[in-house]
Write a protein that holds these residues in place. Structure first.
Motif, PDB file in Angstrom:
ATOM      1  N   VAL A 305     102.525  49.460 -30.409  1.00 22.98           N
ATOM      2  CA  VAL A 305     102.242  49.959 -29.057  1.00 22.98           C
ATOM      3  C   VAL A 305     100.802  49.557 -28.692  1.00 22.98           C
ATOM      4  CG1 VAL A 305     102.059  51.990 -27.596  1.00 22.98           C
ATOM      5  CG2 VAL A 305     103.821  51.888 -29.393  1.00 22.98           C
ATOM      6  N   PRO A 306     100.614  48.747 -27.647  1.00 25.02           N
ATOM      7  CA  PRO A 306      99.272  48.258 -27.303  1.00 25.02           C
ATOM      8  C   PRO A 306      98.469  49.251 -26.458  1.00 25.02           C
ATOM      9  CG  PRO A 306     100.886  47.243 -25.869  1.00 25.02           C
ATOM     10  CD  PRO A 306     101.659  48.110 -26.817  1.00 25.02           C
ATOM     11  N   TRP A 307      98.064  50.363 -27.077  1.00 28.87           N
ATOM     12  CA  TRP A 307      97.306  51.395 -26.382  1.00 28.87           C
ATOM     13  C   TRP A 307      96.263  51.933 -27.353  1.00 28.87           C
ATOM     14  CZ3 TRP A 307      98.901  57.061 -25.212  1.00 28.87           C
ATOM     15  CH2 TRP A 307      98.063  57.589 -24.225  1.00 28.87           C
ATOM     16  N   ASP A 308      95.016  51.970 -26.929  1.00 30.30           N
ATOM     17  CA  ASP A 308      93.916  52.337 -27.825  1.00 30.30           C
ATOM     18  C   ASP A 308      94.097  53.681 -28.530  1.00 30.30           C
ATOM     19  OD1 ASP A 308      92.140  50.135 -27.840  1.00 30.30           O
ATOM     20  OD2 ASP A 308      91.473  50.625 -25.827  1.00 30.30           O
ATOM     21  N   PRO A 309      94.444  54.779 -27.819  1.00 30.30           N
ATOM     22  CA  PRO A 309      94.613  56.053 -28.519  1.00 30.30           C
ATOM     23  C   PRO A 309      95.657  55.984 -29.630  1.00 30.30           C
ATOM     24  CG  PRO A 309      94.457  56.423 -26.161  1.00 30.30           C
ATOM     25  CD  PRO A 309      94.572  54.940 -26.359  1.00 30.30           C
ATOM     26  N   VAL A 310      96.772  55.292 -29.367  1.00 25.49           N
ATOM     27  CA  VAL A 310      97.809  55.147 -30.397  1.00 25.49           C
ATOM     28  C   VAL A 310      97.279  54.338 -31.571  1.00 25.49           C
ATOM     29  CG1 VAL A 310     100.082  54.168 -30.894  1.00 25.49           C
ATOM     30  CG2 VAL A 310      99.692  55.391 -28.757  1.00 25.49           C
ATOM     31  N   ALA A 311      96.553  53.264 -31.283  1.00 28.11           N
ATOM     32  CA  ALA A 311      96.017  52.421 -32.344  1.00 28.11           C
ATOM     33  C   ALA A 311      95.073  53.207 -33.246  1.00 28.11           C
ATOM     34  CB  ALA A 311      95.304  51.215 -31.739  1.00 28.11           C
ATOM     35  N   LEU A 312      94.216  54.030 -32.667  1.00 28.45           N
ATOM     36  CA  LEU A 312      93.260  54.803 -33.454  1.00 28.45           C
ATOM     37  C   LEU A 312      93.959  55.870 -34.296  1.00 28.45           C
ATOM     38  CD1 LEU A 312      90.454  55.205 -30.763  1.00 28.45           C
ATOM     39  CD2 LEU A 312      90.391  53.744 -32.805  1.00 28.45           C
ATOM     40  N   VAL A 313      94.952  56.562 -33.698  1.00 31.81           N
ATOM     41  CA  VAL A 313      95.704  57.565 -34.450  1.00 31.81           C
ATOM     42  C   VAL A 313      96.456  56.906 -35.602  1.00 31.81           C
ATOM     43  CG1 VAL A 313      97.624  59.192 -34.318  1.00 31.81           C
ATOM     44  CG2 VAL A 313      95.880  59.185 -32.541  1.00 31.81           C
ATOM     45  N   CYS A 314      97.028  55.740 -35.343  1.00 31.95           N
ATOM     46  CA  CYS A 314      97.765  55.028 -36.383  1.00 31.95           C
ATOM     47  C   CYS A 314      96.849  54.621 -37.538  1.00 31.95           C
ATOM     48  CB  CYS A 314      98.458  53.802 -35.802  1.00 31.95           C
ATOM     49  SG  CYS A 314      99.897  54.176 -34.783  1.00 31.95           S
ATOM     50  N   CYS A 315      95.645  54.187 -37.221  1.00 37.09           N
ATOM     51  CA  CYS A 315      94.708  53.803 -38.286  1.00 37.09           C
ATOM     52  C   CYS A 315      94.341  55.009 -39.149  1.00 37.09           C
ATOM     53  CB  CYS A 315      93.451  53.180 -37.679  1.00 37.09           C
ATOM     54  SG  CYS A 315      93.698  51.480 -37.136  1.00 37.09           S
ATOM     55  N   ALA A 316      94.105  56.155 -38.503  1.00 34.81           N
ATOM     56  CA  ALA A 316      93.815  57.366 -39.268  1.00 34.81           C
ATOM     57  C   ALA A 316      95.004  57.752 -40.143  1.00 34.81           C
ATOM     58  CB  ALA A 316      93.459  58.507 -38.317  1.00 34.81           C
ATOM     59  N   ALA A 317      96.232  57.610 -39.596  1.00 32.63           N
ATOM     60  CA  ALA A 317      97.429  57.949 -40.362  1.00 32.63           C
ATOM     61  C   ALA A 317      97.634  56.985 -41.531  1.00 32.63           C
ATOM     62  CB  ALA A 317      98.653  57.930 -39.443  1.00 32.63           C
ATOM     63  N   ILE A 318      97.314  55.710 -41.332  1.00 33.71           N
ATOM     64  CA  ILE A 318      97.397  54.754 -42.441  1.00 33.71           C
ATOM     65  C   ILE A 318      96.419  55.137 -43.545  1.00 33.71           C
ATOM     66  CG2 ILE A 318      96.900  52.354 -43.092  1.00 33.71           C
ATOM     67  CD1 ILE A 318      98.013  51.545 -40.330  1.00 33.71           C
ATOM     68  N   GLY A 319      95.197  55.533 -43.137  1.00 33.29           N
ATOM     69  CA  GLY A 319      94.222  55.975 -44.125  1.00 33.29           C
ATOM     70  C   GLY A 319      94.675  57.201 -44.887  1.00 33.29           C
ATOM     71  N   LEU A 320      95.429  58.084 -44.233  1.00 26.59           N
ATOM     72  CA  LEU A 320      95.961  59.276 -44.891  1.00 26.59           C
ATOM     73  C   LEU A 320      97.154  58.959 -45.786  1.00 26.59           C
ATOM     74  CD1 LEU A 320      95.845  61.792 -41.896  1.00 26.59           C
ATOM     75  CD2 LEU A 320      94.625  62.072 -44.065  1.00 26.59           C
ATOM     76  N   GLY A 321      98.043  58.077 -45.319  1.00 26.70           N
ATOM     77  CA  GLY A 321      99.300  57.859 -46.030  1.00 26.70           C
ATOM     78  C   GLY A 321      99.230  56.884 -47.184  1.00 26.70           C
ATOM     79  N   LEU A 322      98.489  55.794 -47.008  1.00 28.39           N
ATOM     80  CA  LEU A 322      98.491  54.739 -48.026  1.00 28.39           C
ATOM     81  C   LEU A 322      97.985  55.200 -49.391  1.00 28.39           C
ATOM     82  CD1 LEU A 322      98.948  51.801 -48.809  1.00 28.39           C
ATOM     83  CD2 LEU A 322      96.721  51.240 -47.805  1.00 28.39           C
ATOM     84  N   PRO A 323      96.885  55.960 -49.482  1.00 29.86           N
ATOM     85  CA  PRO A 323      96.395  56.336 -50.814  1.00 29.86           C
ATOM     86  C   PRO A 323      97.316  57.272 -51.580  1.00 29.86           C
ATOM     87  CG  PRO A 323      94.667  56.571 -49.154  1.00 29.86           C
ATOM     88  CD  PRO A 323      95.957  56.393 -48.417  1.00 29.86           C
ATOM     89  N   ALA A 324      98.243  57.961 -50.894  1.00 30.70           N
ATOM     90  CA  ALA A 324      99.051  58.977 -51.568  1.00 30.70           C
ATOM     91  C   ALA A 324      99.850  58.398 -52.725  1.00 30.70           C
ATOM     92  CB  ALA A 324      99.977  59.652 -50.555  1.00 30.70           C
TER      93      ALA A 324
END
Length: 412
Positions: A305-324
């Motif tokens: 989705v090409p929208w800045d708020p979504v992109a930023l939330v997704c990056c935070a979620a990747i940071g939360l999910g990947l290390p688990a």
């Protein structure tokens, strides 16, 4: 946060050896992150070649493929002296980079980075094995989460520091900084009070001893699915990472905006490191890892989705999910592996988990030129969701491959 949740973290932070370990991680991680950035810039300035600059990262990553072989070194002797040595050796080698000033000297830089990566594989295997003997098993998840937080914190602070130091003093200045951090880390490891018994003399052929870690991982009903899921996740993460320039372009920003996205992702990883211990206790290893992969799947797909708020939330979620899944796999390796095998099993697990990331980056770089990045991101989200569902299935009860008494877990 409740007392029940924070108490284990307080116990970890209050443990002298755990504190020394974490300080060593912070110090050496700072120097490594600074050099990681500066080495590529150094080569780019000398040659003007993006490809030659990218070889710096390859030189540091390549020894990971030899993890099963290098891991045997962590099982041949006491781990604390080995940790000290694997910090002093790169410190000495980094001083040779002070003479790098022309393209004719680049072979030396690549050689040092390769040895740097190889000693890092041995260091990580020895550290994991020593931590498993020094930290109470029930606190390993909390410790590994704090270690992740420390590592990610250094990734946020060290690159700009390294860039500034490089601008002021060149690559030699960054090499000196990194050498100093290794010497300081060696001193911290020397202060550990862990008592280790001398390992038994190795038996069997060298090839059989080298492959013992892989056999243990494959035969273990808990470790095999976690390590396989970690490898698949990191493969998808590599493909996802290769799409980042296309994502930024789709958002209408310059490539420099990538720094903002990575900073947000790093902040997410800082948070999840503090939540890993409670999460592992509440959900169990596989469900905790599966939850992280599912979050990563959703975030990866929504990056289309090409929208800045979504992109930023997704990056935070990747940071939360990947290390688990990474922390869950490492913690399980430490808990489910006999001490005599732990170095080889850790190094082999790192190879199986992290090597696919390099493959994913390379494949993604080619794929993004051929297929719409949005289609790739949605496909990766589906693949990760399938991985999460498969991992979250109730596992069969696992039996330890060798008994471990409380004294085995904490001889000190």
């Amino acid at each position: 946060m409740t007392t029940k949740t924070t108490w284990p973290l307080v116990r970890v932070l209050g443990d002298r050896d755990a504190g020394l370990y974490l300080c060593g991680v912070v110090v050496s991680g700072f120097g490594t992150s600074a050099l990681w950035l500066a080495s590529g810039v150094w080569v780019k300035d000398l040659t003007g070649s993006d490809g030659l600059a990218a070889l710096c990262m390859l030189a540091m990553w390549l020894p990971t493929l030899a993890g099963p072989l290098l891991g045997t070194l962590a099982d041949r002797g006491r781990r604390r002296p080995l940790l000290i040595g694997t910090n002093l050796l790169p410190a000495a080698l980094l001083l040779t980079l002070l003479g790098v000033g022309t393209t004719a000297d680049l072979w030396l830089l690549y050689a040092v980075l390769f040895v740097y990566g190889a000693t890092g594989v041995v260091h990580d295997a020895a550290e994991s094995a020593l931590v498993a003997t020094a930290i109470e098993p029930s606190l390993l998840g909390d410790f590994n989460g704090l270690r992740m937080t420390a590592n990610e914190g250094m990734k946020l602070l060290a690159p700009p520091t390294g860039a500034g130091l490089y601008a002021a003093y060149g690559g030699a200045g960054v090499a000196l900084l990194d050498a100093a951090t290794f010497v300081l880390a060696a001193g911290l490891y020397a202060m550990l009070r862990v008592r280790e018994s001398r390992p038994a003399r190795p038996t069997g052929s060298g090839r059989r001893r080298t492959m013992a870690g892989a056999r243990h991982l494959w035969a273990h009903p808990v470790l095999r699915p976690l390590v396989l899921a970690g490898g698949v996740t990191m493969l998808c993460a590599g493909l996802n990472g290769a799409m980042v320039y296309a994502v930024v372009d789709d958002l209408g920003h310059s490539p420099a905006y990538i720094g903002v996205l990575y900073a947000v992702q790093g902040a997410g990883s800082l948070v999840v490191g503090l939540l890993c211990g409670p999460g592992l206790r509440r959900l169990g290893t596989r469900r905790f890892a599966a939850s992280g992969v599912a979050l990563l799947a959703l975030a990866t797909a929504l990056r289309a989705v090409p929208w800045d708020p979504v992109a930023l939330v997704c990056c935070a979620a990747i940071g939360l999910g990947l290390p688990a899944v990474l922390i869950a796999a490492l913690t399980s390796v430490q808990r489910e592996t006999p001490g005599a095998l732990l170095g080889r099993v850790t190094a082999t697990a790192h190879t199986l988990v992290y090597a696919p990331n390099v493959v994913g980056l390379a494949a993604g770089a080619a794929l993004v030129e051929l297929v719409s990045h949005r289609l790739v991101l949605v496909a990766l989200g589906v693949a990760l969701l399938v991985t999460a569902v498969a991992l979250g299935q109730s596992p069969a009860r696992a039996e330890r491959t060798a008994p471990r008494s409380p004294s085995d877990a904490s001889p000190a």
